[in-house]
Design an enzyme around this catalytic site. Sequence first.
Site, PDB file in Angstrom:
ATOM      1  N   HIS A 180     -20.193  21.222 -10.813  1.00 16.88           N
ATOM      2  CA  HIS A 180     -19.299  22.301 -11.229  1.00 16.88           C
ATOM      3  C   HIS A 180     -19.201  22.452 -12.740  1.00 16.88           C
ATOM      4  O   HIS A 180     -18.192  22.931 -13.247  1.00 16.88           O
ATOM      5  CB  HIS A 180     -17.908  22.078 -10.629  1.00 16.88           C
ATOM      6  CG  HIS A 180     -17.928  22.045  -9.140  1.00 16.88           C
ATOM      7  ND1 HIS A 180     -18.105  23.182  -8.383  1.00 16.88           N
ATOM      8  CD2 HIS A 180     -17.866  21.022  -8.260  1.00 16.88           C
ATOM      9  CE1 HIS A 180     -18.117  22.856  -7.099  1.00 16.88           C
ATOM     10  NE2 HIS A 180     -17.975  21.549  -6.995  1.00 16.88           N
ATOM     11  N   ASN A 189     -13.467  21.105 -17.181  1.00 18.98           N
ATOM     12  CA  ASN A 189     -12.907  20.364 -18.329  1.00 18.98           C
ATOM     13  C   ASN A 189     -11.569  19.705 -17.987  1.00 18.98           C
ATOM     14  O   ASN A 189     -10.751  20.293 -17.275  1.00 18.98           O
ATOM     15  CB  ASN A 189     -12.742  21.345 -19.496  1.00 18.98           C
ATOM     16  CG  ASN A 189     -12.247  20.686 -20.762  1.00 18.98           C
ATOM     17  OD1 ASN A 189     -11.057  20.487 -20.941  1.00 18.98           O
ATOM     18  ND2 ASN A 189     -13.163  20.330 -21.637  1.00 18.98           N
ATOM     19  N   THR A 205     -18.960  20.191 -25.243  1.00 18.53           N
ATOM     20  CA  THR A 205     -18.040  19.048 -25.120  1.00 18.53           C
ATOM     21  C   THR A 205     -18.731  17.691 -25.316  1.00 18.53           C
ATOM     22  O   THR A 205     -18.120  16.656 -25.076  1.00 18.53           O
ATOM     23  CB  THR A 205     -17.377  19.042 -23.725  1.00 18.53           C
ATOM     24  OG1 THR A 205     -18.412  18.984 -22.731  1.00 18.53           O
ATOM     25  CG2 THR A 205     -16.533  20.283 -23.509  1.00 18.53           C
ATOM     26  N   ARG A 206     -20.012  17.680 -25.686  1.00 20.79           N
ATOM     27  CA  ARG A 206     -20.746  16.413 -25.889  1.00 20.79           C
ATOM     28  C   ARG A 206     -20.745  15.559 -24.627  1.00 20.79           C
ATOM     29  O   ARG A 206     -20.392  14.370 -24.638  1.00 20.79           O
ATOM     30  CB  ARG A 206     -20.150  15.612 -27.049  1.00 20.79           C
ATOM     31  CG  ARG A 206     -20.293  16.291 -28.382  1.00 20.79           C
ATOM     32  CD  ARG A 206     -19.841  15.403 -29.539  1.00 20.79           C
ATOM     33  NE  ARG A 206     -20.304  15.990 -30.796  1.00 20.79           N
ATOM     34  CZ  ARG A 206     -21.485  15.715 -31.351  1.00 20.79           C
ATOM     35  NH1 ARG A 206     -22.294  14.862 -30.791  1.00 20.79           N
ATOM     36  NH2 ARG A 206     -21.841  16.306 -32.462  1.00 20.79           N
ATOM     37  N   SER A 263     -19.170  15.604 -13.253  1.00 22.50           N
ATOM     38  CA  SER A 263     -18.821  17.008 -12.966  1.00 22.50           C
ATOM     39  C   SER A 263     -20.028  17.856 -12.605  1.00 22.50           C
ATOM     40  O   SER A 263     -19.885  19.066 -12.391  1.00 22.50           O
ATOM     41  CB  SER A 263     -18.173  17.614 -14.217  1.00 22.50           C
ATOM     42  OG  SER A 263     -19.130  17.634 -15.284  1.00 22.50           O
ATOM     43  N   TYR A 285     -14.783   3.383 -18.638  1.00 24.83           N
ATOM     44  CA  TYR A 285     -14.255   4.575 -17.966  1.00 24.83           C
ATOM     45  C   TYR A 285     -13.118   4.135 -17.049  1.00 24.83           C
ATOM     46  O   TYR A 285     -13.336   3.424 -16.072  1.00 24.83           O
ATOM     47  CB  TYR A 285     -15.403   5.197 -17.173  1.00 24.83           C
ATOM     48  CG  TYR A 285     -15.174   6.595 -16.656  1.00 24.83           C
ATOM     49  CD1 TYR A 285     -14.317   6.833 -15.587  1.00 24.83           C
ATOM     50  CD2 TYR A 285     -15.840   7.674 -17.205  1.00 24.83           C
ATOM     51  CE1 TYR A 285     -14.118   8.120 -15.103  1.00 24.83           C
ATOM     52  CE2 TYR A 285     -15.658   8.967 -16.728  1.00 24.83           C
ATOM     53  CZ  TYR A 285     -14.787   9.179 -15.680  1.00 24.83           C
ATOM     54  OH  TYR A 285     -14.603  10.448 -15.200  1.00 24.83           O
ATOM     55  N   PRO A 325     -14.561  30.742 -24.257  1.00 26.89           N
ATOM     56  CA  PRO A 325     -15.725  30.682 -23.363  1.00 26.89           C
ATOM     57  C   PRO A 325     -15.419  29.811 -22.143  1.00 26.89           C
ATOM     58  O   PRO A 325     -14.677  28.836 -22.233  1.00 26.89           O
ATOM     59  CB  PRO A 325     -16.804  30.038 -24.234  1.00 26.89           C
ATOM     60  CG  PRO A 325     -16.068  29.287 -25.296  1.00 26.89           C
ATOM     61  CD  PRO A 325     -14.754  29.988 -25.504  1.00 26.89           C
ATOM     62  N   ARG A 337      -8.356  13.288  -6.249  1.00 21.40           N
ATOM     63  CA  ARG A 337      -7.145  13.617  -7.006  1.00 21.40           C
ATOM     64  C   ARG A 337      -6.234  14.596  -6.269  1.00 21.40           C
ATOM     65  O   ARG A 337      -5.016  14.444  -6.238  1.00 21.40           O
ATOM     66  CB  ARG A 337      -7.521  14.213  -8.357  1.00 21.40           C
ATOM     67  CG  ARG A 337      -7.227  13.227  -9.459  1.00 21.40           C
ATOM     68  CD  ARG A 337      -7.907  13.626 -10.724  1.00 21.40           C
ATOM     69  NE  ARG A 337      -8.643  14.852 -10.542  1.00 21.40           N
ATOM     70  CZ  ARG A 337      -8.838  15.743 -11.486  1.00 21.40           C
ATOM     71  NH1 ARG A 337      -8.328  15.551 -12.677  1.00 21.40           N
ATOM     72  NH2 ARG A 337      -9.548  16.815 -11.258  1.00 21.40           N
TER      73      ARG A 337
END
Lengths: 556, 556
Positions: B208, B141, B217-218, B205, B474, B135, B413
Site C-alpha cells: 500500500h 505514512n 520519506t527515505r 507497507s 524496530y 502529495p 492494529r
Amino acid sequence: MTDVKHMKWWGWGVEGVGFHHEDKPGFAPFVVNAVGIDVWKEPVPPIDFAEVNVPESVASDEFFAALTTIVGPEYATTDGLERVVHTYGKSIRDLIRLRDNVLPRVPDVVVYPADESAVQRIMALAVAEDAVIIPFGGGSNIVGSLEPVPTETRTIISLDMGRMSRVLDIDEYSNLATIQAGVLGPDMEEQLNARGWTLGHFPDSFTHSTLGGWIATRSSGMQSDKYGDIADMTKGLRVVQPGKLLVVRPIPASATGPSVREAILGSEGRLGIITEATVQVHRLPAKREVLGYLFKNWDSALAAMHDIATSDAAPSITRVSDARETAFSFSTSKASHGISGQVQKALFAFLQKRGWNLDEVCLSFIGYEGTASNVSHQKSVVGDVLKKHGAITLGKGPGALYDQKKFDTPYLRDFLLDRGAAADVSETAAPWAKLKPLYDNVFAAANKAYAEIGMKGWIMCHLSHSMHSGACLYFTFAFTHDGVDPIAQYDVVKSAIQQAFIDNGGTLSHHHSVGVEHARWIEDDISTAGADLVQGMFTTVDPGKNLNPGKILTRE
Amino acid sequence: MTDVKHMKWWGWGVEGVGFHHEDKPGFAPFVVNAVGIDVWKEPVPPIDFAEVNVPESVASDEFFAALTTIVGPEYATTDGLERVVHTYGKSIRDLIRLRDNVLPRVPDVVVYPADESAVQRIMALAVAEDAVIIPFGGGSNIVGSLEPVPTETRTIISLDMGRMSRVLDIDEYSNLATIQAGVLGPDMEEQLNARGWTLGHFPDSFTHSTLGGWIATRSSGMQSDKYGDIADMTKGLRVVQPGKLLVVRPIPASATGPSVREAILGSEGRLGIITEATVQVHRLPAKREVLGYLFKNWDSALAAMHDIATSDAAPSITRVSDARETAFSFSTSKASHGISGQVQKALFAFLQKRGWNLDEVCLSFIGYEGTASNVSHQKSVVGDVLKKHGAITLGKGPGALYDQKKFDTPYLRDFLLDRGAAADVSETAAPWAKLKPLYDNVFAAANKAYAEIGMKGWIMCHLSHSMHSGACLYFTFAFTHDGVDPIAQYDVVKSAIQQAFIDNGGTLSHHHSVGVEHARWIEDDISTAGADLVQGMFTTVDPGKNLNPGKILTRE
C-alpha cells in the site's frame, strides 16, 4: 614555519622526488609518439621562488594580531612562500600559473588552528571583520577549489587544517572512528593500522590529501568497489559555520528529511569548516591480492567490468585501462621489473599467436580483500566472468607493482611541464549503456580540440570504479603547448572533454568535485532548479559570502 | 470515483481483509498477558462513514473548475469520502482520530493528474492562487506527513499520484528503470518482474505504498542488507517545483557539490512533487531462501548480527526478534502451520534439554539471494558466525511462512483498536555499541510511561536492518487505553520511546521519516544548524509555503 608538511610550492609531492625516465627504456619512444616530445632534451625547470611576485598581504595589523591571539604566534603567518603554497591546488592550470608567475590574488594570512574552538574563534572574527575563509587540507585539489576570487578586495584567510590530525577515538564494536579533518592519508592510516583498522579510502592523491578535503570534495578511492566512496563512509560530522556549530551524529542510516550530511559532503568550504568526522572503518583484511589481467580489447574489457558489477561478486578494485593507457603502462616499466623486457616479449608473442592485436590489448587490475576464503570465493566468481570474456591472467606480479606505484603518476605532470607538454586528468561517471559512446565521443572531442589548437595531443582512459548501474571513466590527456599561452590551449581541450561528458550522459566529475574548473557545467548537470537549491543552502549558511566564495556555482 | 485503489478509509489494507485470531490458539492468552485484553469479547467497530463530520470544501467554484480543466472532470473531486481518505496516513493517531470523528481540516479537493505536465499545471495554479499542495501516494505514512495543518485557511489540494503508475523504461544494460512515482509496490514489481527485473525494495507497507512515497520519506525495505535503502537505489529524479522542474540525471555516483538528490530524498513534498525516478534494478535472483534460526537470548542474537554485518558475508535479510516478539510470533502461528503444535512442543523440549530458558529465546530470519553458488557460499559464511553464537537452524519452513505473512502485521492494529487497545511502531538506528543500552532504556522508558498513564502496556522489538556501523531496532508497542483520551495516552508512550532513542544515540527514525510526529526531535537529531539548513532549502524552493507546510520542521 610550522611542522605541517606541504607539497612543493611549484608542483606535486615531496621535494626531491620526481619522475625519472632513464631506467624506463620504453618511455622515450612512447612520449615522442604521444605528444612529440624528446624527453632527453634539456628540461626547463620552474622559476626560483625568489622570482615570484607575491602580492602584499592586505591583512591589517589588528586583524593579524587577533588571529595570532587565537592560534599562537607561530601558527599565523603572512610569509610569502606560505601564502603562495596556499593559493592554488595542483591542477595543470595551477602549475602553469605558478611557473608563469600568475598570482593575481593570494591569501593574506595563513593560520593553523589547533582545535575546533580555534576554528570557531577564527570564524567569528572573519565574519565580524567581513573577511574570507578558505579551508586548506593537503592542497591536492585540481578543480580550483582553493584559489581566491581574483577580484576579492576583502582580507583572505587560508585556514590550514594540518595541525588537526589525530584519530580521536575508535569505537571498535561499531566500526566507527572519529578523526580530525586535517589528517593526511598516510598519517591517518598509520594511526588506524596501529590498532588493526583501515578506512579503505585510497584516492590517487592519498599521500597528499586529507580526510576533510575528501569529504568537502566527495572523494572516491581505488578500493571504492568494496569500501564505498567517502560519502558512504562518512557517518558523523562537525562543521563550524558562521555563529553555529553543525553536528551530524554518527548514525548508520536515518530518515530525518533532506540529508544535511549529504549537503556538507562536496560543499568545498562553502557551508563551513569541517573539523571532525566519524567514519566507518574496517578491520585490516586478513588477505589482500591485486591480480593483473589482459583483455583482447576495450569492448571485451568494458563488458567484463559490467558483468562483474552486475554479478554477486564483490571485488575491492575493478580497474581496466584502454589500449592507449595500457601502452603507457608498459612504457613506464623498469627494465628490471614487472612484465617488461624478455617476459613482455614472450607474452606479446603468445598473444599474437592467439590472434590478439597488440595495439588493442587492455591491462586490468582486480583486487580482492577479506578472509582467505572470501578472497578465494571472489576470485572464482570473478574468474568465471573473466573467462567468458577471454581475459588472460597475469597473476600477482603486475598487481603488486601497480599497488606500489599507484600514487606516483601525478609526478609525471611536472616532468612533462619541464619539457613543454601540459597534462591533466578529467573523470566522469555514467550508466553502463552510455560508457562506450561517451568514451568514443570524448576521444573525438579531444582530438578535434588538439586539431583546433594545432598541437600534437594524446588522450587515454581507464575505468576506475564500478557500480551496479554504471562506472567511472578516468581520462588522462596531454599535449605539447605553444609556450605562449598554454592555459588558453588547455581551456580548449579541457572544455571539449567536459562538454562531451555532459552531452553523453556523464556527470561533470565523479570524484574531483566542481570548484571553479567545472562550475560552468553545474546547471547542465544538476539542472537550474538544482543549482537554485544549492545556492539557497549557501545563502542560508553564509549570507555574508565569507566562506570560500565563487566555488561550485558561477552565478555570483 | 476513479480506478485508483485506496485502503479502507478507517484502517489498514483492503476492505474485507483483517486479522483473525480464531485459528491461532496461542493468541488469546498472549494478548491477555501482554495488554490485558480478552480478544473473545465483542469488538467495537469503527463508526459508519455516514456519521463522519466532513468539513465543507473551501475550494471556490472557479478554482475547482480550473483543476477540472487540467485533470479532466472524473479526476478532480470534492467528494467527502475521497477527501477523508486523503486526510491522514495510517498511524494509530490517525486511526483513533478517524474513529473519534476528529477531522479539523481535510483537503478541499482531491486531484489525480495523469502526467507530469498536469502536475506542473496544478503547481502553477496552486502557487498563483496561494493554495496548498499535499502529495499523496499510498497513504500508508505513520508520522503525519499527509495531514493538513489544522489551522490552514487556504485551499488545500491533495494531489494523488495514483494514475502515474507505469514503468516507463528499463535500461537493461545499465540496470536502471525509469518509473512513475505513483506506482504501488505490487504493481511496480509486476511490471518489472514481467521483464525479469526487481527493485528489491520491500518495506512492511509494500502493498500500500508507492515509489514516490518511499523516496519522499527515505524508506527502507526488508532486503536492504543486499539492495540498500531507497536512498541508495534512487539515481535520477524529476521534481515539479513552483515555476521549475528539477531534474537529477541518472548517474551512478557524482561529485557535484551538496547533493540535490539527497535533498529531495526525505523531503515529504516540501521541495516539490516527485513525478518520476530512475532507480537501479536487479535481475530476479536465480535462488532465494529465507531461513529461520533461534538464539538462546537477545545478547547472543545481537552479537551474531553484529558479527555478520562486520564479516565479508552479504545476506539479503538479517532480522531477529527479541524474546517478547518471538513469543508474539509463536502466538500467531496457526494450529496447522509453521513451528506450532506438536512440532513447537518438541522443539521447546529440545531447547530446554540444552539448558535454554524458553522465555529468552529469540527468533531470527536470514535471507540469501543470488546464484545458487552465491546462496550456498553466503549460507556457509553466515553459518560459521551463527554457530559461534550457538544459534539453532529451523530451516526453510518458518522462513517461507515469514515470507508469506510479512505484509500482514499492520492489520493487527485495527483488530486491537476494535477491542480497546492502541498499538503502533517506532524504529531507530544507532551504532552497534549503542544498541544494547538503547534497547534497555527504551524498554524502561516505555514501562515508565505505561505506569504514568496507569495502563497495562507491552513493548517488543526486532532488529530489522543491519549495516556496517550499526543497525535498525524496530519497536512495536501496545497498551489498553482508557477510552476517554487515548491520544493523550499514546503521546505519553510515544514521546517516552522517541526521547529514549535520542538520549541513547539513536536517530528519530530509521525509515519512517519525520512528518509532524517526529518533528519535535529534529533539532536534537540533526542540530539546530542542520535544521536551519533544511529550512533554507524549503524557503528557497517554496517561498510562499504552498508545499505541504508544517512537516519536518516545527518552527513555522
